[in-house]
Design an enzyme around this catalytic site. Structure first.
Site, mmCIF file in Angstrom:
data_model
loop_
_atom_site.group_PDB
_atom_site.id
_atom_site.type_symbol
_atom_site.label_atom_id
_atom_site.label_comp_id
_atom_site.label_asym_id
_atom_site.label_seq_id
_atom_site.Cartn_x
_atom_site.Cartn_y
_atom_site.Cartn_z
ATOM 1 N N HIS A 148 0.840 -1.208 0.000
ATOM 2 C CA HIS A 148 0.000 0.000 0.000
ATOM 3 C C HIS A 148 0.873 1.257 0.000
ATOM 4 C CE1 HIS A 148 -3.583 2.420 1.369
ATOM 5 N NE2 HIS A 148 -2.582 3.209 1.750
ATOM 6 N N GLU A 149 1.867 1.291 0.894
ATOM 7 C CA GLU A 149 2.697 2.488 1.009
ATOM 8 C C GLU A 149 3.592 2.679 -0.216
ATOM 9 O OE1 GLU A 149 1.955 4.722 3.067
ATOM 10 O OE2 GLU A 149 0.701 3.485 4.357
#
Length: 192
Positions: A148-149
Site C-alpha cells: 500500500h505504502e
C-alpha cells in the site's frame, strides 16, 4: 519537524512517480533534510492515526516511506509488533502469484475503505537512512501495508488496485454489515 497537511486524492503529488534518493550524492545538508522529512512523516502519521505514510502524502515527491504494524492487525495478522520502519527507494517483487483480499483505508482517501487484492508474499528491498540496503521476505498483513505504502511512490492509490469498485464504501457504513459480494470473497479465502 512538524505535523504536515495530508494530501488528498486528486493532489498532483499523489498522481506521479516519486524520485529516488541517491545516497551516493548526499551532502551533510541533504542528510539533515532527509532526517527532517522522516520526522515530519512520523509526526504526521501519529497525528493522523495511520499505520504508515509515504512522502507524497505530505507533498514531497521522493521515495520515502515509514510504517509500523501492531500485533494482531489484518485477516492474516502479524504475530508481533513490527517497529517503526523507515524506507527509502523501496522495490517490491511478488513471491508467487497468490493474492488475498482485505479492507484498506488511507489517510489520503479519508473516510473510505475498500476490499483490495494484494500479493500474499513479497520480497522487499530498500535503503535505510544511512543508505544501507536491506532485503527481506514479507507475508500477510505486513506485506499488505508495505505494498500500500510503496504504491504511493508509484502514483497509485488503493482504489486503483480494486477489482470491484462496488466494494469501495464509507468506513462507518461497515457497521451495517458486509456487502454480500465481500462476504463471498472473504469466505472463499477462509477469512470468515
Amino acid at each position: 519537524m512538524a505535523i504536515q497537511p495530508v494530501t488528498k486524492m486528486g493532489h498532483p503529488a499523489l498522481r506521479q512517480k516519486s524520485m529516488a534518493i541517491r545516497f551516493d550524492d548526499l551532502t551533510d545538508d541533504d542528510q539533515i533534510v532527509l532526517e527532517e522529512l522522516v520526522t515530519d512523516l512520523v509526526d504526521t502519521m501519529h497525528d493522523a492515526g495511520g499505520t504508515g505514510i509515504a512522502a507524497p502524502q505530505i507533498g514531497v515527491v521522493r521515495q520515502a516511506v515509514i510504517y509500523f504494524v501492531t500485533k494482531g492487525r489484518g485477516f492474516e495478522p502479524v504475530e508481533e509488533d513490527i517497529p517503526l520502519t523507515v524506507m527509502f527507494n523501496p522495490v517490491i517483487e511478488p513471491i508467487g502469484n497468490e493474492q488475498f483480499y482485505d479492507w484498506e483505508g488511507c489517510l489520503s482517501v479519508p473516510g473510505l475503505t475498500g476490499l483490495v487484492p494484494r500479493f500474499k508474499n513479497i520480497e522487499l528491498t530498500y535503503q535505510d537512512i544511512a543508505g544501507k540496503t536491506h532485503k527481506e521476505a514479507l507475508s500477510g498483513y505486513h506485506a499488505r501495508v508495505v505494498q500500500h505504502e510503496v504504491d504511493h511512490l508509484l502514483g497509485i492509490l488503493y482504489p486503483q488496485r480494486m477489482d470491484d469498485i462496488s466494494l469501495l464504501m464509507y468506513s462507518d457504513q461497515l457497521e451495517h454489515g458486509l456487502p454480500q459480494k465481500a462476504r463471498e470473497i472473504l469466505i472463499a479465502q477462509g477469512n470468515m
